[in-house]
Write a protein that holds these residues in place. Structure first.
Motif, PDB file in Angstrom:
ATOM      1  N   HIS A   5       0.832  -1.200   0.000  1.00 33.94           N
ATOM      2  CA  HIS A   5       0.000   0.000   0.000  1.00 33.94           C
ATOM      3  C   HIS A   5       0.870   1.256   0.000  1.00 33.94           C
ATOM      4  CE1 HIS A   5      -3.699   2.198   1.914  1.00 33.94           C
ATOM      5  NE2 HIS A   5      -3.414   2.634   0.703  1.00 33.94           N
ATOM      6  N   SER A  31      -8.484   5.208  -2.966  1.00 29.61           N
ATOM      7  CA  SER A  31      -9.259   4.762  -1.803  1.00 29.61           C
ATOM      8  C   SER A  31     -10.741   4.608  -2.110  1.00 29.61           C
ATOM      9  CB  SER A  31      -9.073   5.748  -0.640  1.00 29.61           C
ATOM     10  OG  SER A  31      -9.557   7.038  -0.991  1.00 29.61           O
ATOM     11  N   LYS A  32     -11.233   5.340  -3.123  1.00 28.86           N
ATOM     12  CA  LYS A  32     -12.655   5.286  -3.432  1.00 28.86           C
ATOM     13  C   LYS A  32     -13.023   4.137  -4.370  1.00 28.86           C
ATOM     14  CE  LYS A  32     -13.995  10.089  -2.569  1.00 28.86           C
ATOM     15  NZ  LYS A  32     -14.947   9.728  -1.511  1.00 28.86           N
ATOM     16  N   LEU A  36      -8.676  -0.612  -0.726  1.00 29.80           N
ATOM     17  CA  LEU A  36      -7.629  -0.036   0.123  1.00 29.80           C
ATOM     18  C   LEU A  36      -8.158   1.174   0.890  1.00 29.80           C
ATOM     19  CD1 LEU A  36      -4.611  -0.182  -2.361  1.00 29.80           C
ATOM     20  CD2 LEU A  36      -4.982  -1.632  -0.356  1.00 29.80           C
ATOM     21  N   PRO A  37      -7.812   1.306   2.159  1.00 27.12           N
ATOM     22  CA  PRO A  37      -8.262   2.464   2.944  1.00 27.12           C
ATOM     23  C   PRO A  37      -7.472   3.713   2.559  1.00 27.12           C
ATOM     24  CG  PRO A  37      -6.777   1.124   4.250  1.00 27.12           C
ATOM     25  CD  PRO A  37      -7.006   0.366   2.978  1.00 27.12           C
ATOM     26  N   ASP A  38      -7.954   4.856   2.983  1.00 28.32           N
ATOM     27  CA  ASP A  38      -7.212   6.096   2.782  1.00 28.32           C
ATOM     28  C   ASP A  38      -5.855   5.984   3.466  1.00 28.32           C
ATOM     29  OD1 ASP A  38      -6.421   9.001   3.773  1.00 28.32           O
ATOM     30  OD2 ASP A  38      -7.740   9.253   2.057  1.00 28.32           O
ATOM     31  N   GLN A  39      -4.822   6.439   2.791  1.00 30.86           N
ATOM     32  CA  GLN A  39      -3.454   6.253   3.293  1.00 30.86           C
ATOM     33  C   GLN A  39      -3.131   7.102   4.517  1.00 30.86           C
ATOM     34  OE1 GLN A  39      -4.251   7.310   0.261  1.00 30.86           O
ATOM     35  NE2 GLN A  39      -3.499   9.414   0.058  1.00 30.86           N
TER      36      GLN A  39
END
Length: 267
Positions: A5, A31-32, A36-39
Motif C-alpha cells: 500500500h 481509496s474510493k 484499500l483504505p485512505d493512506q
C-alpha cells in the motif's frame, strides 16, 4: 500499513505529481475505487516530501540560486537572478496559500473530494490545457517571467485545489496561455511546486506531529523514498519528451479517465 500500500501510494504520487494529470485526484480515487483504505495524512506528507526532493535535485542550479538570493531579498534587493526568482516564486505561491486556508477552514475541501468532481475536472481542465497548448504562442521564455505573470500563474495554481485539476497541469495551462514555450512553461510550473509543497507540507505537518510514532515515521520514510525516485523518473521523461511532443497525450488520458469516472459516479 502494508508495504504494498505504501509503495502504491508513493508511486502514484511520484509519477503524477509533475505530470499534468492530477496526483491528488489519483490518490483520492485509489481509496474510493479499491478496497484499500485512505493512506492517511502522514503518508501524504511524506510522499509530497519525496517529490519535493526530486524537483529540487532536478532543478538544483535554479533552486540554489533562489536560496542564495533570499538574503538579498530579505533586505529589499532584487538585483540578482536568484533574488528575483525567489521573489517571483513567493508571489506566485500567495494565492494558493490563501485559497487553501480558506477552503480548509470552511470545510469545503472535503466536500469536493468526490469521484464526480474529479471526473469533471479531469475533462474540463484537460480540454483547457489542450486549447492553451494548441493555440498559445511560444514567444516567451523563463527569462521573461515577471511580477505580473507570476501573480497570474499564482491565480491559475490556486484552481488546482479542485481535486482532479492537477497543479502542474493548470500552471502549465496558464503559462502556455501567456505565450511561454512548452519547456519553459513546464519548468516554471515545476519550480512553483517547491514553495507550494513546502507550504502545504508545513501546514499538514502540524496535524501529523501530534500522532507521530515509530511506525508512522518508518512508513513515511519508505513513502518518501519511493515517491522521490518515481517523481524524478517522471520529471526526466516529461522534460525530455517536451522537446518533440505536445501535451495532447496527457489530455487524451485525462478525457478518457474523466469519462470513465463520470460513468462510475452517475451509474
Amino acid at each position: 500499513m502494508a508495504l504494498f500500500h505504501i509503495f502504491l501510494v508513493a508511486i502514484i504520487q511520484g509519477l503524477t505529481e509533475f505530470l499534468p494529470v492530477s496526483s491528488s485526484g489519483h490518490l483520492i480515487l485509489l481509496s474510493k475505487l479499491t478496497p484499500l483504505p485512505d493512506q492517511g495524512l502522514a503518508i501524504d506528507v511524506a510522499a509530497h516530501l519525496g517529490t519535493l526532493g526530486a524537483v529540487v535535485i532536478y532543478f538544483w542550479a535554479d533552486v540554489r540560486g533562489a536560496v542564495a538570493g533570499l538574503p538579498r531579498l530579505a533586505i529589499g534587493k532584487r538585483d540578482t537572478p536568484g533574488a528575483r526568482l525567489a521573489f517571483l516564486l513567493i508571489i506566485a505561491t500567495l494565492p494558493v496559500i490563501a485559497a487553501g486556508l480558506l477552503l480548509k477552514l470552511s470545510g469545503v475541501d472535503e466536500a469536493m473530494r468526490s469521484v464526480a468532481v474529479i471526473g469533471w475536472a479531469m475533462i474540463l481542465f484537460g480540454l483547457v490545457l489542450w486549447w492553451a497548448d494548441r493555440f498559445g504562442a511560444q514567444n516567451k521564455t523563463e527569462a521573461d517571467w515577471n511580477l505580473k505573470d507570476a501573480w497570474k500563474l499564482g491565480l491559475w495554481q490556486a484552481i488546482a485545489l479542485i481535486p482532479g485539476t492537477s497543479r502542474s497541469g493548470i500552471t502549465i495551462t496558464g503559462a502556455r496561455q501567456m505565450g511561454y514555450a512548452r519547456k519553459d512553461a513546464a519548468k516554471l510550473a515545476m519550480l512553483m511546486s517547491i514553495p507550494t509543497i513546502l507550504a502545504s507540507g508545513a501546514l499538514l505537518s502540524l496535524d501529523v506531529a501530534a500522532q507521530a510514532d515509530i511506525t508512522i515515521l518508518r512508513d513515511g520514510a519508505l513513502a518518501a523514498i519511493f515517491s522521490f525516485f518515481a517523481a524524478l523518473l517522471a520529471l526526466i521523461l516529461m522534460m525530455r519528451l517536451l522537446r518533440t511532443v505536445s501535451f495532447t497525450p496527457y489530455v487524451i488520458y485525462r478525457v478518457i479517465l474523466g469519462i470513465l469516472l463520470l460513468g462510475f459516479a452517475y451509474s
